[in-house]
Design a protein around this motif. Structure first.
Motif, PDB file in Angstrom:
ATOM      1  N   ASN A  58      21.787   6.557   1.528  1.00 60.46           N
ATOM      2  CA  ASN A  58      20.856   7.451   2.204  1.00 60.46           C
ATOM      3  C   ASN A  58      19.563   7.647   1.404  1.00 60.46           C
ATOM      4  O   ASN A  58      19.126   8.768   1.163  1.00 60.46           O
ATOM      5  N   LYS A  59      18.949   6.532   0.994  1.00 58.49           N
ATOM      6  CA  LYS A  59      17.703   6.575   0.213  1.00 58.49           C
ATOM      7  C   LYS A  59      16.671   5.630   0.814  1.00 58.49           C
ATOM      8  O   LYS A  59      17.011   4.639   1.462  1.00 58.49           O
ATOM      9  N   ARG A  89      11.110  12.858   5.629  1.00 55.27           N
ATOM     10  CA  ARG A  89      11.403  12.342   4.285  1.00 55.27           C
ATOM     11  C   ARG A  89      10.366  11.305   3.872  1.00 55.27           C
ATOM     12  O   ARG A  89       9.947  11.264   2.715  1.00 55.27           O
ATOM     13  N   LYS A 128       7.240  13.134   2.886  1.00 56.12           N
ATOM     14  CA  LYS A 128       7.386  13.723   1.555  1.00 56.12           C
ATOM     15  C   LYS A 128       7.281  12.646   0.469  1.00 56.12           C
ATOM     16  O   LYS A 128       6.612  12.836  -0.543  1.00 56.12           O
ATOM     17  N   LEU A 129       7.928  11.517   0.690  1.00 55.95           N
ATOM     18  CA  LEU A 129       7.922  10.424  -0.283  1.00 55.95           C
ATOM     19  C   LEU A 129       6.518   9.860  -0.481  1.00 55.95           C
ATOM     20  O   LEU A 129       6.086   9.630  -1.605  1.00 55.95           O
ATOM     21  N   TYR A 186       0.930   8.811   3.367  1.00 54.02           N
ATOM     22  CA  TYR A 186       1.658   8.769   4.648  1.00 54.02           C
ATOM     23  C   TYR A 186       0.721   8.469   5.818  1.00 54.02           C
ATOM     24  O   TYR A 186       0.987   7.570   6.607  1.00 54.02           O
ATOM     25  N   GLU A 235      12.588   7.293  -3.252  1.00 55.94           N
ATOM     26  CA  GLU A 235      13.098   8.616  -2.938  1.00 55.94           C
ATOM     27  C   GLU A 235      14.110   9.037  -3.996  1.00 55.94           C
ATOM     28  O   GLU A 235      15.046   8.295  -4.308  1.00 55.94           O
ATOM     29  N   ASP A 236      13.914  10.216  -4.553  1.00 51.98           N
ATOM     30  CA  ASP A 236      14.767  10.770  -5.615  1.00 51.98           C
ATOM     31  C   ASP A 236      14.903   9.815  -6.796  1.00 51.98           C
ATOM     32  O   ASP A 236      15.933   9.779  -7.468  1.00 51.98           O
ATOM     33  N   LEU A 255      14.080  10.478   9.891  1.00 49.54           N
ATOM     34  CA  LEU A 255      13.648  10.192   8.515  1.00 49.54           C
ATOM     35  C   LEU A 255      12.144  10.382   8.306  1.00 49.54           C
ATOM     36  O   LEU A 255      11.664  10.295   7.181  1.00 49.54           O
TER      37      LEU A 255
END
Length: 173
Positions: A130-131, A77, A80-81, A86, A147-148, A74
């Motif tokens: 899956n978030k 991800r 990216k988030l 980060y 996420e999303d 992960l």
């Protein structure tokens, strides 16, 4: 065979056995501080997650010890988030709680060592959907990264703990 040949053969064989079993002597011991010993111990005992590993296996494990933020499936991800945040999260995730599970949600908390009031992070993973959601508390401000655009529904103890943290930053303003 004569006695002299047997004696020479036995002497060569015993010399060979003696020298091949000689232990290597350590001539110097590397000097380290307690931090590097702790870090090396964590690396040696850590479990790096592969994509096939179950996220539920993280329960009661350390984020740092599992290298979750940097080497798990992960991690890309998360990167990216969080975007530019980060590296800051990686740098400031020094003090932590292990992963805990409530229903299908995993939660871990980390903060800047000796300065949790300035930087702290709550990481939530909805395993079923899956978030990932990250709640970043920085300098008395809350930023929620979803996420999303998926908001993980928190309840019970997770929601209670988060609301206490939100109230604490409101009091500081």
């Amino acid at each position: 065979m004569n006695c002299k040949a047997i004696y020479i053969s036995a002497t060569i064989l015993s010399s060979f056995i003696f020298f091949s079993c000689k232990k290597e002597i350590i001539k110097s011991v590397p000097k380290t501080d307690s931090t590097s010993i702790k870090t090396e111990a964590l690396k040696a005992d850590s479990t790096v997650l592969n994509p096939n590993d179950s996220l539920y296996g993280l329960v009661d494990k350390s984020v740092i010890g599992t290298q979750f933020l940097t080497k798990s499936s992960l991690a890309p991800r998360l990167k990216k988030l969080l975007g530019a945040d980060y590296d800051q999260m990686i740098a400031n995730w020094n003090t932590e709680t292990p992963f805990e599970k409530q229903d299908n949600i995993l939660h871990a908390w980390g903060c800047k060592q000796h300065d949790c009031n300035t930087y702290s992070y709550d990481l939530y993973i909805d395993v079923k959907n899956n978030k990932i959601n990250v709640y970043k508390f920085a300098k008395s401000e809350l930023t929620i990264l979803k996420e999303d655009n998926f908001e993980i529904e928190l309840k019970d103890n997770f929601l209670k703990d988060l609301n206490i943290k939100k109230q604490n930053i409101e009091t500081k303003k």
